[in-house]
Design a protein around this motif. Structure first.
Motif, mmCIF file in Angstrom:
data_model
loop_
_atom_site.group_PDB
_atom_site.id
_atom_site.type_symbol
_atom_site.label_atom_id
_atom_site.label_comp_id
_atom_site.label_asym_id
_atom_site.label_seq_id
_atom_site.Cartn_x
_atom_site.Cartn_y
_atom_site.Cartn_z
ATOM 1 N N ARG A 162 -14.001 47.555 80.894
ATOM 2 C CA ARG A 162 -15.337 46.753 82.001
ATOM 3 C C ARG A 162 -15.747 45.522 82.053
ATOM 4 O O ARG A 162 -16.482 45.212 80.752
ATOM 5 C CB ARG A 162 -16.581 47.478 82.935
ATOM 6 N N ARG A 213 -22.595 52.906 86.115
ATOM 7 C CA ARG A 213 -22.561 52.782 87.125
ATOM 8 C C ARG A 213 -20.847 52.762 87.104
ATOM 9 O O ARG A 213 -20.768 53.747 88.311
ATOM 10 C CB ARG A 213 -22.636 50.955 87.477
ATOM 11 N N ALA A 258 -20.730 56.889 88.095
ATOM 12 C CA ALA A 258 -20.961 56.623 89.324
ATOM 13 C C ALA A 258 -20.381 56.774 90.658
ATOM 14 O O ALA A 258 -20.343 56.889 92.098
ATOM 15 C CB ALA A 258 -22.317 56.539 89.068
ATOM 16 N N GLY A 259 -19.384 55.562 90.565
ATOM 17 C CA GLY A 259 -18.252 55.027 91.522
ATOM 18 C C GLY A 259 -18.640 53.863 92.280
ATOM 19 O O GLY A 259 -18.732 53.150 92.983
ATOM 20 N N VAL A 260 -19.745 53.701 91.424
ATOM 21 C CA VAL A 260 -20.585 52.572 92.307
ATOM 22 C C VAL A 260 -19.738 50.942 91.689
ATOM 23 O O VAL A 260 -19.807 49.873 92.355
ATOM 24 C CB VAL A 260 -21.962 52.161 91.709
ATOM 25 N N LEU A 261 -19.050 51.261 90.844
ATOM 26 C CA LEU A 261 -18.332 49.969 89.982
ATOM 27 C C LEU A 261 -17.016 50.653 89.532
ATOM 28 O O LEU A 261 -16.929 51.298 89.245
ATOM 29 C CB LEU A 261 -19.243 49.600 88.491
ATOM 30 N N ALA A 262 -16.123 49.612 89.971
ATOM 31 C CA ALA A 262 -14.863 49.782 89.491
ATOM 32 C C ALA A 262 -14.326 49.820 87.943
ATOM 33 O O ALA A 262 -15.002 48.504 87.931
ATOM 34 C CB ALA A 262 -13.487 49.360 90.583
ATOM 35 N N LEU A 278 -14.659 59.369 96.382
ATOM 36 C CA LEU A 278 -15.661 60.175 97.634
ATOM 37 C C LEU A 278 -15.530 61.743 96.550
ATOM 38 O O LEU A 278 -16.466 61.712 96.913
ATOM 39 C CB LEU A 278 -14.916 60.007 98.361
ATOM 40 N N ARG A 289 -18.231 61.180 93.743
ATOM 41 C CA ARG A 289 -19.069 60.519 94.107
ATOM 42 C C ARG A 289 -19.961 62.297 94.797
ATOM 43 O O ARG A 289 -21.487 62.081 94.778
ATOM 44 C CB ARG A 289 -19.413 59.394 94.924
ATOM 45 N N ARG A 290 -19.286 62.870 95.802
ATOM 46 C CA ARG A 290 -19.448 64.042 96.113
ATOM 47 C C ARG A 290 -20.786 64.726 95.549
ATOM 48 O O ARG A 290 -21.836 66.261 95.788
ATOM 49 C CB ARG A 290 -18.670 64.879 96.980
ATOM 50 N N TYR A 293 -26.846 60.246 91.342
ATOM 51 C CA TYR A 293 -26.819 58.947 90.400
ATOM 52 C C TYR A 293 -28.364 58.867 90.568
ATOM 53 O O TYR A 293 -28.920 58.194 91.746
ATOM 54 C CB TYR A 293 -25.982 58.081 90.596
ATOM 55 N N SER A 301 -30.753 55.244 89.728
ATOM 56 C CA SER A 301 -30.731 53.914 88.557
ATOM 57 C C SER A 301 -31.813 53.412 88.062
ATOM 58 O O SER A 301 -32.773 54.095 88.507
ATOM 59 C CB SER A 301 -29.730 53.024 89.882
ATOM 60 N N PRO A 321 -34.062 52.882 93.068
ATOM 61 C CA PRO A 321 -35.258 51.978 94.312
ATOM 62 C C PRO A 321 -34.593 53.335 95.520
ATOM 63 O O PRO A 321 -34.114 54.352 96.004
ATOM 64 C CB PRO A 321 -33.202 51.151 94.403
ATOM 65 N N LEU A 361 -27.007 61.980 103.553
ATOM 66 C CA LEU A 361 -25.644 61.610 103.015
ATOM 67 C C LEU A 361 -24.583 62.679 102.753
ATOM 68 O O LEU A 361 -23.375 62.526 102.730
ATOM 69 C CB LEU A 361 -25.944 61.215 102.043
#
Lengths: 247, 266
Positions: B15, B51, B54-58, B76, B79-80, B84, B86, B90, B107
């Motif tokens: 990354r 991240r 978790a699929g937040v960043l490629a 998708l 992520r199901r 995660y 962080s 938050p 969700l």
């Protein structure tokens, strides 16, 4: 679709959990009410349907309400999520960016329509006020509301796009205000000005479109312009959000 | 051991951010049901790795398969199956605890009696029953962390990715958090990042030590200690053998001044 409504409902309820809906509502109704009073006064002096509809949907008060309220409604939607980091929670959930953007847009648009709803009472108020006012130009007023919904959707899409770029709600609101201010300024370019940019400006100016709507004219060109422009800005917002994963 | 036994399989994951390589070719695999600890100094790429998983960043390149799903190709679906947490945990501070957990469940497609049952389970697991009607913004940091953790467990994910779950907690709260991780379903896999050697020693069967975006070590704590002792008996002063191994693996390169040059380190 279920997740769309889930996010939509959270966003709508978030407006009412904070003071945002109440402050925005108070400002909007104060300005819209003053605009109505102004339109009614002018209508009483010169009773033509155009005077009333133009006073309601084309006055300075109308544009002030539109210009301020739409950035206020949209500023929180992404900026606050950027600031608190909750956007990461949404992006880690099995939800597409399209669903997130459309649900947030729909929530702001719902509140926008809710703000306008009390103004429907203006017509009924006048109808029962006595004989000094002529018959209400319902067709003109309906076209005005339809135009307001279209313009509002476009303005909200722009303000939502601005909200995506910052962590600060106030910065998002100012960026939205600036972008919409430029859009409104297009309407002040003189009609007789020549050149391609003048033609584009006149074609894109919301003030000119609303003159038609307020005159009871629902022009298909205006309809196509607002639907496609709103869709384009929302599409750009989705793509920017998708690009977050690559950044 | 076949691929089917692996909850997380990472191969040459890279990354890049503008101006820096956060991950420079990370490879490791974590079996199903195991707990893995991710250790490393600040800026070593722990958060970026979580991240990406978790699929937040490629990822810039490489492959990562989590719970049997490619995090890039089947994002998708992956992520199901992931819970995660962080680093900053938050939360929507204006919401009540119960409302927030209901929202998070929604969700992930939970609804009706199943959601109600899961809510009861996670509220009990994270000891949040007494505060479920409280506004999140009025809760202490420890309670907020527990709410965030409860949200991770809500949809019964196959894999939990937790970024410093005990980071800002006092010792009692950190112990409560460790207990939550211990009492999870045995089929759930956990990969958590931490700066606490104690957390890693107490919880993890596998250690991944990152240094400057690269894997410095990937093994069980016992194997790591043994191999480091064998390689260098004069390890740095530390409170535990594992800490000594960690300090050795993440030590910055020694800068030696060359007296023949103008004093530039070589």
């Amino acid at each position: 679709m279920k997740i769309f409504f889930h996010i939509w409902w959270r966003e709508v309820s978030a407006y009412f959990r904070t003071s945002m809906a109440y402050v925005t509502g108070f400002f909007f109704l104060a300005v819209a009410g003053f605009g109505f009073w102004n339109a009614t006064a002018r209508w009483a002096q010169a009773p033509s349907p155009g005077h009333f509809a133009n006073g309601l949907f084309g006055s300075v008060w109308y544009w002030l309400a539109m210009l301020v309220v739409t950035p206020l409604l949209a500023m929180r939607l992404f900026a606050e999520e950027n600031r608190t980091g909750t956007l990461e929670t949404l992006l880690a959930a099995p939800v597409t960016e399209t669903t997130i953007v459309l649900a947030k847009f729909a929530s702001a648009f719902s509140l926008f329509l809710l703000l306008w709803a009390p103004t429907l009472a203006y017509g009924f108020l006048l109808r029962h006020c006595g004989a000094q006012y002529p018959a209400m130009p319902w067709g003109w007023v309906a076209a005005g509301y339809f135009g307001t919904a279209l313009v509002g959707a476009f303005f909200l899409a722009i303000a939502l796009f601005c909200s995506l770029w910052t962590r600060h709600q106030m910065a998002a609101a100012m960026a939205g205000l600036g972008a919409l201010g430029i859009l409104l300024a297009l309407g002040f370019i003189p009609v007789h000005a020549s050149g391609i940019w003048s033609c584009v400006a006149q074609a894109a100016a919301p003030t000119r479109h609303m003159q038609d709507f307020a005159a009871g004219i629902v022009d298909t060109r205006h309809l196509i312009w607002y639907v496609s422009a709103t869709a384009l800005v929302l599409f750009m917002t989705i793509r920017v959000l998708e690009a977050r994963r690559l950044r | 051991m076949g691929e089917g036994h692996l909850a997380i399989s990472v191969e040459n994951l890279k990354r890049r951010f503008p101006g820096c390589d956060a991950l420079g070719g990370v490879s490791f695999a974590l079996p199903r049901g195991a707990i893995g600890a991710l250790l490393g100094p600040n800026g070593s790429g722990k958060t970026t790795l979580l991240r990406v998983l978790a699929g937040v960043l490629a990822p810039t390149s490489g492959h990562a398969i989590v719970a049997g799903q490619d995090v890039t190709q089947q994002s998708l679906e992956a992520r199901r199956r992931i819970g995660y947490l962080s680093e900053t945990a938050p939360l929507y501070l204006e919401m009540r605890v119960g409302e927030y957990l209901t929202f998070r469940g929604g969700l992930y497609g939970l609804s009706g009696s199943h959601l109600a049952k899961r809510l009861r389970t996670v509220l009990e697991l994270c000891q949040l029953g007494d505060v479920q009607r409280r506004v999140i913004g009025l809760l202490s940091r420890g309670f907020r962390q527990r709410v965030a953790l409860a949200a991770c467990f809500l949809h019964e994910p196959d894999v939990l990715l937790l970024d410093e779950p005990t980071g800002a907690l006092d010792p009692a709260q950190a112990q409560a958090c460790r207990n939550i991780l211990r009492t999870r379903s045995p089929s759930q896999t956990v990969l958590f990042s931490t700066h606490s050697i104690r957390d890693a020693e107490q919880l993890a069967q596998h250690l991944l030590i990152l240094n400057a975006g690269r894997v410095a070590a990937w093994s069980s704590p016992a194997d790591l200690i043994q191999s480091m002792r064998a390689a260098d008996p004069g390890s740095p002063v530390a409170h535990s053998p594992l800490e000594a191994a960690y300090l050795q693996l993440t030590a910055p390169p020694v800068m030696v001044r060359d007296p023949t040059t103008s004093g530039q380190p070589s």
